[in-house]
Design an enzyme around this catalytic site. Structure first.
Site, short mmCIF file in Angstrom:
data_model
loop_
_atom_site.label_atom_id
_atom_site.label_comp_id
_atom_site.label_asym_id
_atom_site.label_seq_id
_atom_site.Cartn_x
_atom_site.Cartn_y
_atom_site.Cartn_z
N SER A 560 0.90 -11.60 3.61
CA SER A 560 1.53 -11.98 4.88
C SER A 560 0.69 -13.05 5.57
O SER A 560 0.50 -14.13 5.02
CB SER A 560 1.72 -10.74 5.75
OG SER A 560 2.63 -10.98 6.79
N ASP A 645 12.91 -9.84 2.77
CA ASP A 645 11.75 -9.78 3.67
C ASP A 645 12.14 -10.22 5.07
O ASP A 645 12.67 -11.31 5.27
CB ASP A 645 10.63 -10.67 3.13
CG ASP A 645 9.29 -10.38 3.76
OD1 ASP A 645 9.26 -9.98 4.93
OD2 ASP A 645 8.27 -10.56 3.08
N HIS A 680 9.44 -6.90 2.98
CA HIS A 680 8.04 -7.23 3.23
C HIS A 680 7.06 -6.20 2.66
O HIS A 680 5.99 -6.56 2.18
CB HIS A 680 7.82 -7.35 4.75
CG HIS A 680 6.59 -8.09 5.13
ND1 HIS A 680 6.41 -9.42 4.84
CD2 HIS A 680 5.47 -7.71 5.80
CE1 HIS A 680 5.24 -9.83 5.31
NE2 HIS A 680 4.65 -8.79 5.89
#
Length: 708
Positions: A560, A645, A680
């Site tokens: 991330s 995501d 995610h």
């Protein structure tokens, strides 16, 4: 001479890669002109079309075909590792106790716990009334509910004050958009409340029929509204009790531990605001605790006789203040726990007779117990070089027992209970590592590297005893470095598969996190963001200088915002790493921050800046990984993403990989793995995620010539 040696090294490395990976033609993405023109800066983005799957009304066939071709490519290139990956998967799975149970938590007459069963991916949420010998009541069988779903997340279990009902949320897409369900715990009936696009949790008023929940914008996924719902009524008529107009803020609703106050909190990175009502009066209008103040964060803890406020008002590292229940304005706040320059105040666990402060000093977490009647302080002490300690499972206000978790890089996750009156400490449970684990076989250290500006960077490292510091060991260096999120030194049973094959594992506690206090965060964001990247590079260089590893054997990993870190460091210092794993990486900073239709963009302005401002734009452009790809050699790269995501959209890593493949001049491998069904956080089952870890490990092992 140095240039000749480097050339020979690159040549030998390239030959080595070509020998261990099969010859396959990599996918080449189409280019389509797309001009970005802002602040007089004209930039062509030839891969902008990859956003089409995200944009409604667009034909996404080309996008899906490209992602599928990338998946086929890495699968073909890594095909010979399939048996090894299966071995790694089974090895890591075998360490997990499949039939297990969490430590029961007592709340309002019931013991609540989760338990897992052999072969099952999810869990059962259960309770027992009065004592642990009572019959078990399965409140939710998530194993059963998840059947037939590629992804399933059940969250936010919230029990009504009278213990008769439960609200929970379900996300079966992996976009963190939850639908709310009600279960009658007397009859067992489950009702879809017809409430969707929520955070997945709800807060009960004390009347046992009114709930408050947070609504998300279905497009941007911003938390924008708080609603009040009365059970049995039409959700389309739910009362809007609060709407956040500032798109840089996150909002949420919750209840004080003493169950007297319901609070709505609106918070950005630099300021916050709280509203509240009496939990006995759900139809009352919410009152502002203290209007938001520029550059001031505050968090409210309700006691029976006062409010405590954890705030950075005139206190960089936060302090605790107090105010009367009927006088909540800042003019009434008085110091309760004064500011200390060397201690970061992180939170409060409140009880009727005691307070427990969560703090951080010298980069390590600590817990401090204060007797509210005598003001006596007690610091909980631990003797490992690097560890993590935190409050865990304390829902009851009227109790003198405090539970906390403890772990280190060699100590499995442990849960303790401490009698706050006597100080007696009891180990309730320690994570069981099946197959035999002896912490004495491993070593953990706390090291300090020096940043380019002289600042000391903490590094937590673990390796198997007997490792020789000769510069020949493979080492995986991990970091995050954003949002003030501190990366803790914790245990991982899956990591043993690395350590037992000769790898060392290190966490660089770089600026952008909050390990060394609030200034550590301030010095790694906005116009100081590059400190995050150079700190990580300096940490890697330090580990080589100390002979833990060398460029041939140094690997980096981050996800991330930590994936942004990976993208930045391979641009800035590509020769330092043999391989890099970038998980769901935030690598297209400018284009994402310019597009307010992309989920969560506006919430991020206080972290990265707003590129509509030229100064912010210019600075972002100077480090954004996608913008700074050059025609040069790059290390071996494994990049992962998820089609659904909601945090970092799939097109960021996809564009980054396409541009890298077009410009890089080496023959090192570049893989893009897209989970076509996940988001995610990856897979939702408790074993499926191990397959992703097995791939990551196999990627590094293949580069190291390790095949068993």
């Amino acid at each position: 001479m140095k240039k000749i040696c480097l050339s020979l090294l690159v040549m030998s490395t390239t030959l080595f890669q070509s020998q261990i990976f099969p010859e396959m033609k990599a996918p080449i993405a189409d280019k389509k002109q797309h001009l970005r023109n802002i602040h007089g800066d004209k930039v062509n983005d030839p891969y902008y079309w990859m956003i089409d799957y995200f944009k409604k009304g667009k034909d996404s066939t080309q996008v899906v075909n490209y992602l599928t071709s990338e998946n086929s490519y890495w699968e073909g290139m890594m095909k010979d590792t399939v048996p090894f990956r299966e071995k790694l998967f089974q090895e890591m799975k075998a360490r997990i106790k499949e039939k297990d149970e969490s430590v029961p938590v007592f709340r309002k007459g019931y013991y609540y716990y989760t338990r897992t069963e052999t072969g099952k991916q999810y869990f059962k949420y259960c309770r027992k009334k009065g004592n642990l010998s009572s019959p078990e009541e399965i409140l939710l069988d998530v194993d059963q509910l998840a059947e037939g779903h590629a992804y399933y997340s059940a969250a936010g279990f919230s029990i009504s004050p009278d213990n008769s009902k439960m609200i929970y949320g379900v996300d079966d897409v992996s976009r963190r958009q939850y639908k709310l369900f009600l279960k009658d715990l007397t009859t067992g009936k489950i009702t879809d409340l017809g409430i969707k696009n929520t955070t997945g949790s709800a807060t009960w008023a004390n009347d046992n029929k009114t709930i408050f929940y947070t609504g998300k914008n279905p497009e941007t996924l911003l938390t924008e509204k708080i609603y009040r719902h009365s059970l049995g009524t039409d959700p389309s008529k739910d009362a809007l009790v609060y709407e956040e107009k500032d798109k840089t803020n996150y909002i949420g609703v919750g209840k004080s531990k003493n169950e007297k106050i319901i609070m709505i909190v609106s918070s950005a990175t630099t300021s916050s605001e709280t509203r509240y009502i009496n939990a006995d009066e759900p139809n009352a209008a919410f009152k502002v605790f203290q209007p938001r103040m520029k550059d001031v964060l505050y968090d409210v803890t309700a006691l029976e006789d006062k409010f405590l406020i954890t705030t950075n008002k005139d206190a960089l590292n936060f302090k605790v203040m107090e105010t009367p229940l009927d006088k909540t304005g800042v003019e009434n706040w008085k110091d309760f726990m004064p500011h200390r320059k060397d201690v970061l105040m992180e939170g409060i666990s409140e009880f009727k007779n005691y307070l427990v402060f969560s703090e951080r000093q010298n980069g390590l977490s600590q817990l401090v117990i204060i007797d509210r009647r005598t003001n006596k302080k007690e610091f909980l002490k631990f003797d490992e070089a690097a560890y993590t300690v935190y409050p865990s499972g304390n829902p009851e206000y009227n109790t003198d027992y405090f539970r906390f978790g403890y772990t280190s890089m060699i100590t499995p996750s442990s849960q303790y209970e401490q009698n706050l009156q006597t100080g007696k400490r009891t180990l309730l449970k320690q994570q069981e590592v099946l197959g035999g684990y002896n912490k004495a076989n491993y070593v953990t250290e706390r090291l300090f590297a020096f940043a380019k500006d002289g600042i000391k960077i903490p590094i937590s490292i673990v390796y198997k005893k007997g490792l020789k510091k000769e510069g020949k060991n493979p080492l995986l260096l991990y970091a995050y470095g954003s949002y003030g999120s501190s990366m803790e030194a914790t245990f991982s049973s899956t990591r043993l598969s690395l350590l037992d094959r000769g790898f060392a594992f290190a966490i660089a506690h770089i600026r952008g996190g909050q390990e060394m206090g609030r200034q550590w965060y301030e010095d790694g964001k906005m116009l100081k963001k590059k400190n995050t990247f150079t700190d990580f590079i300096n940490a890697g260089e330090f580990l080589m200088k100390e002979k833990y590893t060398s460029p041939k054997h140094l690997y980096a990993q981050g996800g991330s915002a930590g994936g942004l870190l990976m993208g930045a460091v391979v641009n800035m210092k590509p020769e330092l790493w043999n391989g890099v794993i970038a998980q769901v990486p935030f690598v297209d900073v400018i284009n994402t921050m310019l597009d307010e239709s992309i989920p969560l963009t506006t919430n991020e302005y206080d972290e990265w800046g707003n590129p509509n401002n030229k100064e912010a734009y210019d600075y972002m452009k100077s480090y954004s990984p996608y913008e700074n790809i050059e025609r040069k050699n790059y290390p071996n790269l494994l990049v992962t993403t998820g089609l659904h995501d909601s945090q970092v959209q799939y097109f960021e890593p996809a564009k980054w990989v396409a541009k890298l493949r077009d410009l890089k001049t080496d023959k090192n491998v570049l893989f893009l793995k897209t989970d076509m069904e996940y988001g995610h956080g990856g897979a939702s089952g408790r074993f499926d995620y191990l397959k992703d870890i097995a791939l990551e490990y196999a990627f590094m092992f293949k580069l190291e010539g390790i095949n068993k």
